[in-house]
Structure formats: structure tokens, C-alpha cells
Design a protein around this motif. Structure first.
Motif, mmCIF file in Angstrom:
data_model
loop_
_atom_site.group_PDB
_atom_site.id
_atom_site.type_symbol
_atom_site.label_atom_id
_atom_site.label_comp_id
_atom_site.label_asym_id
_atom_site.label_seq_id
_atom_site.Cartn_x
_atom_site.Cartn_y
_atom_site.Cartn_z
ATOM 1 N N VAL A 1 0.651 -1.277 -0.175
ATOM 2 C CA VAL A 1 0.191 0.215 0.084
ATOM 3 C C VAL A 1 0.960 1.245 -0.021
ATOM 4 N N LEU A 2 0.735 2.146 -1.065
ATOM 5 C CA LEU A 2 1.611 3.210 -1.139
ATOM 6 C C LEU A 2 1.023 4.479 -0.303
ATOM 7 N N PRO A 3 1.894 5.398 -0.162
ATOM 8 C CA PRO A 3 1.530 6.662 0.568
ATOM 9 C C PRO A 3 0.198 7.221 -0.152
ATOM 10 N N GLY A 4 -0.476 7.726 0.942
ATOM 11 C CA GLY A 4 -1.626 8.721 0.770
ATOM 12 C C GLY A 4 -2.895 7.682 0.432
ATOM 13 N N VAL A 5 -2.648 6.459 0.521
ATOM 14 C CA VAL A 5 -3.877 5.643 -0.013
ATOM 15 C C VAL A 5 -5.025 5.279 1.334
ATOM 16 N N THR A 6 -6.209 5.322 0.960
ATOM 17 C CA THR A 6 -7.255 4.829 1.861
ATOM 18 C C THR A 6 -7.709 3.883 1.303
ATOM 19 N N ALA B 1 -4.123 -10.827 -2.767
ATOM 20 C CA ALA B 1 -2.585 -11.172 -2.559
ATOM 21 C C ALA B 1 -1.952 -10.572 -3.589
ATOM 22 N N GLY B 2 -0.862 -9.791 -3.231
ATOM 23 C CA GLY B 2 0.173 -9.549 -4.432
ATOM 24 C C GLY B 2 -0.085 -8.157 -5.070
ATOM 25 N N SER B 3 -1.185 -7.631 -4.631
ATOM 26 C CA SER B 3 -1.429 -6.398 -5.234
ATOM 27 C C SER B 3 -0.747 -5.147 -4.983
ATOM 28 N N VAL B 4 -0.609 -4.140 -5.654
ATOM 29 C CA VAL B 4 0.155 -3.152 -5.339
ATOM 30 C C VAL B 4 -1.156 -1.805 -5.422
ATOM 31 N N VAL B 5 -1.357 -1.359 -4.127
ATOM 32 C CA VAL B 5 -2.576 -0.118 -4.084
ATOM 33 C C VAL B 5 -1.840 1.038 -4.164
ATOM 34 N N THR B 6 -1.882 1.905 -5.140
ATOM 35 C CA THR B 6 -1.666 3.160 -5.525
ATOM 36 C C THR B 6 -2.351 4.296 -5.506
ATOM 37 N N LYS B 7 -3.761 4.001 -5.536
ATOM 38 C CA LYS B 7 -4.746 4.848 -5.299
ATOM 39 C C LYS B 7 -5.890 4.402 -4.209
ATOM 40 N N VAL C 1 -7.980 -6.064 -7.061
ATOM 41 C CA VAL C 1 -6.655 -6.835 -7.239
ATOM 42 C C VAL C 1 -5.691 -6.206 -8.343
ATOM 43 N N GLY C 2 -4.458 -6.757 -8.280
ATOM 44 C CA GLY C 2 -3.477 -6.153 -9.369
ATOM 45 C C GLY C 2 -2.547 -5.304 -9.241
ATOM 46 N N ASN C 3 -1.710 -4.760 -10.135
ATOM 47 C CA ASN C 3 -0.972 -3.912 -9.985
ATOM 48 C C ASN C 3 -0.807 -3.137 -11.301
ATOM 49 N N PRO C 4 -1.332 -1.728 -11.056
ATOM 50 C CA PRO C 4 -2.036 -1.287 -9.822
ATOM 51 C C PRO C 4 -3.440 -1.708 -9.306
ATOM 52 N N ALA C 5 -3.795 -2.009 -8.264
ATOM 53 C CA ALA C 5 -4.867 -2.647 -7.872
ATOM 54 C C ALA C 5 -6.133 -1.766 -8.555
#
Length: 200
Positions: free
Chosen positions: A155-160, A169-175, A184-188
Motif C-alpha cells: 500500500v503506497l503513501p496517501g492511500v485509503t 494477494a500480491g496487489s499494489v495499491v496506488t490509489k 486486485v492487481g498492479n495497480p490494484a
């Protein structure tokens, strides 16, 4: 504004200011004690978590090993399970609601740096100075009530992450992720809505 106020306001701050060095030293000492305790010494672990975190509710389990930066910016509700090998870079606030599951190897990152290289370097910095060169800022992360954060999620900065949502699993939460969704996914990305009867 002092450096702590700048940090919590999401502005560039000096991460080597004395206050942050104190936070880091305190956190590392407490984490060394915490991660050395046997699995079943729950009362002793609770005492350390109360000293480490900014606030912590009832029935909270954090498996070892656990890593964080300052500790004091972590705020955890009640009925929360954090599995092993999680990293919380809490340079700004990390707020975790009630009834939350966080799987193994989850990484919550509040700290970040400018993408453009000309902004990433400190004003007036030059290589021969041998001084710290990178500008840093930090943005809070919030995990809402009833969330489940799957294994290996970043989970990246500033995310709710909205209440009731599940991050695969394995997701990157950018927003930000809305409440009551599977993402799910990258970006989620949201793939479906869930919890029609869920009330936060």
C-alpha cells in the motif's frame, strides 16, 4: 513549522532531525524485545505494543517478525490480526480500523520521494559534500473497518482502503479503494462490489 509538523503535513522534512532519530531508536529497541518473545507470551507482547504504537485497541495480534519505522504513528483498532513479516513505514500516520485482517508480508509505506530527479535532490546538494541527498515526504495510510489485506500487498503513501474491502494477494495499491469492494492487481483495480448488507 518544526520538522515533525512538516512531516505530518505531507511536506518535505529532514528525516535525520533529532526527533526522528529518537523515534527510530525507541522503535528498534522495542521491536528487538517484541520479536524475541515466544509466540505464546501474549501479555508481554501487549505491553510492548502499547509502548510502541500511538494507540491500540483490544484483541490485537501482530505476529513476529514485525518491522516499523517510528511506531508512534501507528493507530490500530480492536479485533485486528497482523500476520508475520509485515512492514509498516509509519513516517506519517497509519490508521487501521476495527475487525481488520492483514496477511503475511504486507507492506504499508507512508514515506516517499519526488519522482523527478531534479526535485529528489536536496537544494544545493552536490556529491562531494557526502551529506544526505534525498528529499523526503510522507502521506498517511488508512485501512477501514472490516478490511482484509491479502498476502504480499503493498500500500503506497496517501492511500485509503474503504471499510469492508478486500485487497487480493500480491496487489499494489496506488490509489484510494472505495468501501465494500474486491480490488486486485498492479495497480490494484476494483473487480467487484461486496457486502451489500455491511454497515460501518
Amino acid at each position: 513549522m518544526n520538522e515533525l509538523e512538516k512531516c505530518l503535513a505531507g511536506k518535505y522534512y529532514d528525516c535525520h532531525d533529532e526527533i526522528f532519530l529518537q523515534y527510530k531508536n525507541n522503535a528498534r529497541n522495542l521491536l528487538a524485545q517484541y520479536n524475541a518473545l515466544p509466540y505464546d507470551q501474549t501479555e508481554e507482547k501487549r505491553v510492548i505494543l502499547q509502548k510502541l504504537c500511538g494507540s491500540i485497541g483490544d484483541n490485537v495480534s501482530i505476529a513476529s517478525p514485525f518491522i516499523c519505522d517510528y511506531g508512534c504513528n501507528i493507530h490500530i483498532g480492536s479485533n485486528v490480526s497482523v500476520n508475520m513479516n509485515c512492514t509498516f513505514v509509519d513516517c506519517n500516520k497509519i490508521i487501521i480500523g476495527n475487525n481488520v485482517l492483514i496477511a503475511s508480508n504486507v507492506q504499508l509505506y507512508t514515506a516517499t520521494h519526488p519522482v523527478d530527479i531534479k526535485d529528489r535532490f536536496m537544494p544545493g546538494w552536490y556529491p562531494e559534500s557526502k551529506k544526505y541527498f534525498c528529499q523526503t515526504y510522507a502521506l498517511p495510510i488508512t485501512i477501514g473497518n472490516g478490511c482484509w489485506i491479502g498476502g504480499g500487498v503493498i500500500v503506497l503513501p496517501g492511500v485509503t482502503v474503504g471499510g469492508g474491502s478486500v485487497i487480493g494477494a500480491g496487489s499494489v495499491v496506488t490509489k484510494n479503494i472505495p468501501a465494500n469492494c474486491v480490488a486486485v492487481g498492479n495497480p490494484a483495480r476494483v473487480i467487484r462490489r461486496i457486502n451489500k448488507e455491511f454497515v460501518q
